[in-house]
Design a protein around this motif. Structure first.
Motif, PDB file in Angstrom:
ATOM      1  N   ALA A   9      18.612   4.679  15.220  1.00 33.64           N
ATOM      2  CA  ALA A   9      19.957   5.673  14.915  1.00 33.64           C
ATOM      3  C   ALA A   9      20.727   5.787  16.194  1.00 33.64           C
ATOM      4  O   ALA A   9      20.156   5.361  17.306  1.00 33.64           O
ATOM      5  CB  ALA A   9      19.629   7.203  14.488  1.00 33.64           C
ATOM      6  N   GLU A 173      16.024   1.294  11.587  1.00 36.04           N
ATOM      7  CA  GLU A 173      16.716   1.293  10.461  1.00 36.04           C
ATOM      8  C   GLU A 173      18.180   0.677  10.711  1.00 36.04           C
ATOM      9  O   GLU A 173      18.801  -0.088   9.790  1.00 36.04           O
ATOM     10  CB  GLU A 173      17.094   2.889   9.808  1.00 36.04           C
ATOM     11  CG  GLU A 173      15.942   3.411   9.462  1.00 36.04           C
ATOM     12  CD  GLU A 173      16.147   4.916   8.888  1.00 36.04           C
ATOM     13  OE1 GLU A 173      17.346   5.155   8.592  1.00 36.04           O
ATOM     14  OE2 GLU A 173      15.292   5.484   8.459  1.00 36.04           O
ATOM     15  N   LEU A 174      18.633   0.769  11.927  1.00 37.59           N
ATOM     16  CA  LEU A 174      19.715  -0.036  12.307  1.00 37.59           C
ATOM     17  C   LEU A 174      19.690  -1.393  12.715  1.00 37.59           C
ATOM     18  O   LEU A 174      20.432  -2.384  12.337  1.00 37.59           O
ATOM     19  CB  LEU A 174      20.608   0.569  13.548  1.00 37.59           C
ATOM     20  CG  LEU A 174      21.186   1.839  12.965  1.00 37.59           C
ATOM     21  CD1 LEU A 174      21.880   2.582  14.367  1.00 37.59           C
ATOM     22  CD2 LEU A 174      22.387   1.770  11.974  1.00 37.59           C
ATOM     23  N   LEU A 322      28.497  -2.255  13.001  1.00 36.15           N
ATOM     24  CA  LEU A 322      27.601  -1.586  11.824  1.00 36.15           C
ATOM     25  C   LEU A 322      28.468  -0.746  11.267  1.00 36.15           C
ATOM     26  O   LEU A 322      28.740  -0.822   9.705  1.00 36.15           O
ATOM     27  CB  LEU A 322      26.366  -0.960  12.526  1.00 36.15           C
ATOM     28  CG  LEU A 322      25.235  -2.174  13.092  1.00 36.15           C
ATOM     29  CD1 LEU A 322      24.150  -1.315  13.614  1.00 36.15           C
ATOM     30  CD2 LEU A 322      24.887  -2.984  12.119  1.00 36.15           C
ATOM     31  N   ALA A 326      27.999  -3.132   7.985  1.00 29.51           N
ATOM     32  CA  ALA A 326      26.510  -2.908   7.868  1.00 29.51           C
ATOM     33  C   ALA A 326      26.135  -3.298   6.452  1.00 29.51           C
ATOM     34  O   ALA A 326      25.205  -4.086   6.207  1.00 29.51           O
ATOM     35  CB  ALA A 326      25.921  -1.246   8.010  1.00 29.51           C
ATOM     36  N   THR A 330      22.905  -6.540   6.096  1.00 32.09           N
ATOM     37  CA  THR A 330      21.682  -6.058   6.050  1.00 32.09           C
ATOM     38  C   THR A 330      20.560  -7.285   5.946  1.00 32.09           C
ATOM     39  O   THR A 330      21.015  -8.245   5.069  1.00 32.09           O
ATOM     40  CB  THR A 330      21.237  -5.002   4.991  1.00 32.09           C
ATOM     41  OG1 THR A 330      21.870  -5.554   3.842  1.00 32.09           O
ATOM     42  CG2 THR A 330      21.692  -3.683   5.365  1.00 32.09           C
ATOM     43  N   VAL A 352      19.479  -6.766  11.267  1.00 33.97           N
ATOM     44  CA  VAL A 352      19.837  -5.840  10.733  1.00 33.97           C
ATOM     45  C   VAL A 352      19.160  -4.789   9.710  1.00 33.97           C
ATOM     46  O   VAL A 352      18.698  -5.522   8.615  1.00 33.97           O
ATOM     47  CB  VAL A 352      21.510  -5.797  10.378  1.00 33.97           C
ATOM     48  CG1 VAL A 352      21.977  -4.438   9.776  1.00 33.97           C
ATOM     49  CG2 VAL A 352      22.101  -6.079  11.487  1.00 33.97           C
ATOM     50  N   ALA A 356      20.758   0.282   7.228  1.00 32.04           N
ATOM     51  CA  ALA A 356      21.828   0.409   8.275  1.00 32.04           C
ATOM     52  C   ALA A 356      22.894   1.100   7.718  1.00 32.04           C
ATOM     53  O   ALA A 356      23.518   1.834   8.441  1.00 32.04           O
ATOM     54  CB  ALA A 356      22.024  -0.862   8.870  1.00 32.04           C
ATOM     55  N   ALA A 359      22.418   4.875   7.811  1.00 32.80           N
ATOM     56  CA  ALA A 359      22.009   5.283   9.197  1.00 32.80           C
ATOM     57  C   ALA A 359      23.400   5.317  10.198  1.00 32.80           C
ATOM     58  O   ALA A 359      23.495   6.346  10.837  1.00 32.80           O
ATOM     59  CB  ALA A 359      21.077   4.556   9.922  1.00 32.80           C
ATOM     60  N   ILE A 360      24.170   4.538   9.847  1.00 32.59           N
ATOM     61  CA  ILE A 360      25.616   4.472  10.803  1.00 32.59           C
ATOM     62  C   ILE A 360      26.436   5.363  10.425  1.00 32.59           C
ATOM     63  O   ILE A 360      27.176   5.857  10.904  1.00 32.59           O
ATOM     64  CB  ILE A 360      26.048   2.829  10.779  1.00 32.59           C
ATOM     65  CG1 ILE A 360      27.005   2.922  12.091  1.00 32.59           C
ATOM     66  CG2 ILE A 360      26.812   2.509   9.586  1.00 32.59           C
ATOM     67  CD1 ILE A 360      26.436   2.810  13.271  1.00 32.59           C
TER      68      ILE A 360
END
Ligand code: CAA
Length: 416
Positions: A9, A173-174, A322, A326, A330, A352, A356, A359-360
């Motif tokens: 994150a 996750e990112l 992202l 994003a 991915t 990625v 993502a 999360a972003i």
């Protein structure tokens, strides 16, 4: 070694005020197009004396905790990358630990090597986890800086301020980092530096651009050799085109364009074994421009509106990318380039993560920008001339931190 390590994150904290670069250009008697097109900026964050590096770093970490509902007892390491320290000895990381009342069991320290300090912080945490030393815990890498060149200097339109905090874990996750696949390039040069006791940087501007370009060539070639060796990419006419996007360190947005053209030049010249001649140059120029629009431009949105935040600049590019793309990215591999004057640099990569987009989203980046207040050149000038050690007494916004003053050489901070 652990399977996956990377950025779970991200959170960004900015000063509450900014200046429009068109306003600044007009006040300086410069064609606004020089700043907006020539350098590629639109706005620039302006830090007030209470918004020092430690306060901005703690504000970013507080957002990260709030966005992820993270239990601080899970954090084993807190590393701050900064070149705007507040003390020769005491780490900004200690101030952040104190402000957030983090547990004593943590390893805390700062990393300094100009704008590379943020990458040194990220690597320290990622490698700690990858080695297994983290034993299931997570770490935080924070980049926090205030870029100052002084009024009426050519560096003035390339200032900025802000902090980026990254949660680093085994659930990236990112971005899952390609740990161990990177290229580095370092030299002893005087391109940009900040002598002790000075608030403003000393810079040999055009030479610094040359140093950056030499560094990106060396780092990229090192990364490319390792990425080929690990089958992350294959031999091709322009291998860098296999990276879905490349996020660069962005002292000003045009620099990313120059850097990208240089990376492509390395690919082409290494394949042909000779420098581009006039006709090859004429063919390559439009290709590089088109490739820049696809591979790089989507990462520049935040930098254009915040300016240079030194250690955090590359990670602002990543967040921006992202935030914008994003969902498209991915599962795709992207490249990252970090440059710290003096100098050291690193080209690295990552994939990625599948989550993502969510999360972003939780970083609320549109709100971070929208919450700022635009100020005019007169107020900006007044702020830059204020002594650094006299906070304004403005209460921090909810959840954010401000430097509150120094008594007996001891700095204190207030929370909003
Ligand atoms: N309309 C459109 N474009 C214009 C223009 C106009 N009216 N007038 C000028 N330009 C263009 C120029 O052609 C030039 O573009 P190119 O580089 O593509 O040719 C661009 O605007 C800048 O013009 P100048 O080179 O004349 O600008 P300058 O000499 O005033 O300063 C600078 C530019 C050297 C970058 C200066 O802002 C500076 O010193 N900045 C700080 C140092 C820096 O950021 N260095 C980057 C590498 S070091 C690093 O990355 C570490 C770090 O974070 C500091």
């Amino acid at each position: 070694m652990k399977q996956q390590v990377g950025i779970e994150a991200i959170a960004v904290a900015l000063p509450r005020r900014y200046i429009d670069l068109g306003d600044l250009a007009r006040a300086r008697g410069v064609d606004p197009a020089k700043y907006t097109q020539g350098l590629g900026g639109l706005e620039m964050s302006v830090a007030e004396p209470g918004e020092d590096t430690a306060a901005l770093a703690a504000s970013a970490v507080a957002k990260l905790l709030a966005n992820r509902a993270l239990d601080p007892s899970r954090i084993g390491m807190l590393v701050v990358g900064t070149e705007t320290g507040v003390d020769h000895s005491k780490a900004v990381a200690s101030y952040v630990q104190g402000m957030l009342r983090f547990p004593q069991s943590m390893r805390t320290f700062d990393c300094q090597h100009a704008c590379y300090g943020g990458t040194a912080a990220l690597n320290s945490v990622a490698e700690w986890i990858a080695s297994g030393a983290g034993a299931g815990r997570v770490g935080i890498a924070v980049c926090s800086d205030i870029a100052r060149y002084g009024l009426n200097t050519s560096g003035e339109p390339t200032q900025g301020a802000g902090a980026v905090a990254m949660l680093v874990s085994e659930s990236p996750e990112l971005l899952a980092l390609d740990v161990g696949v990177s290229g580095t390039c370092s030299m002893d040069v005087h391109d940009f530096w900040r002598p002790l006791g000075r608030r403003e940087a000393v810079v040999d501007g055009h030479y610094s651009i040359q140093c950056y370009l030499e560094a990106v060539s060396g780092s990229y070639r090192g990364w490319r050799a390792r990425a080929l060796g690990r089958d992350l990419i294959r031999s091709a006419e322009v291998p860098s085109e296999q990276l879905a996007r490349i996020a660069y360190h962005v002292p000003f947005c045009k620099m990313a364009k120059k850097a990208h053209a240089q990376v492509r030049r390395c690919d082409i010249e290494d394949r042909t074994g000779k420098a581009l001649d006039a006709s090859a140059e004429a063919e390559e120029t439009p290709r590089a421009a088109a490739s820049f629009e696809t591979q790089v431009a989507p990462s520049l949105g935040l930098s254009a509106r915040v300016g240079n935040i030194y250690t955090g600049s590359l990670y602002l590019s990543l967040a921006s990318l992202l935030h914008k793309e994003a969902a498209l990215l991915t599962g795709k591999r992207i490249g990252l380039f970090s440059y710290g004057s003096g100098c050291v640099s690193e080209f690295f990569s990552g994939v990625v993560g599948p989550r993502a987009p969510t999360a972003i989203n939780s970083a609320g980046l549109d709100r971070v920008l929208a919450d700022r207040e635009r100020i005019g050149v007169e107020e900006y000038t007044r702020i830059l001339e204020l002594p650094a050690d006299r906070p304004l007494g403005t209460p921090p916004p909810p959840g954010a931190f401000r430097y509150a003053g120094t008594v007996d050489y001891r700095r204190s901070y207030a929370r909003g």
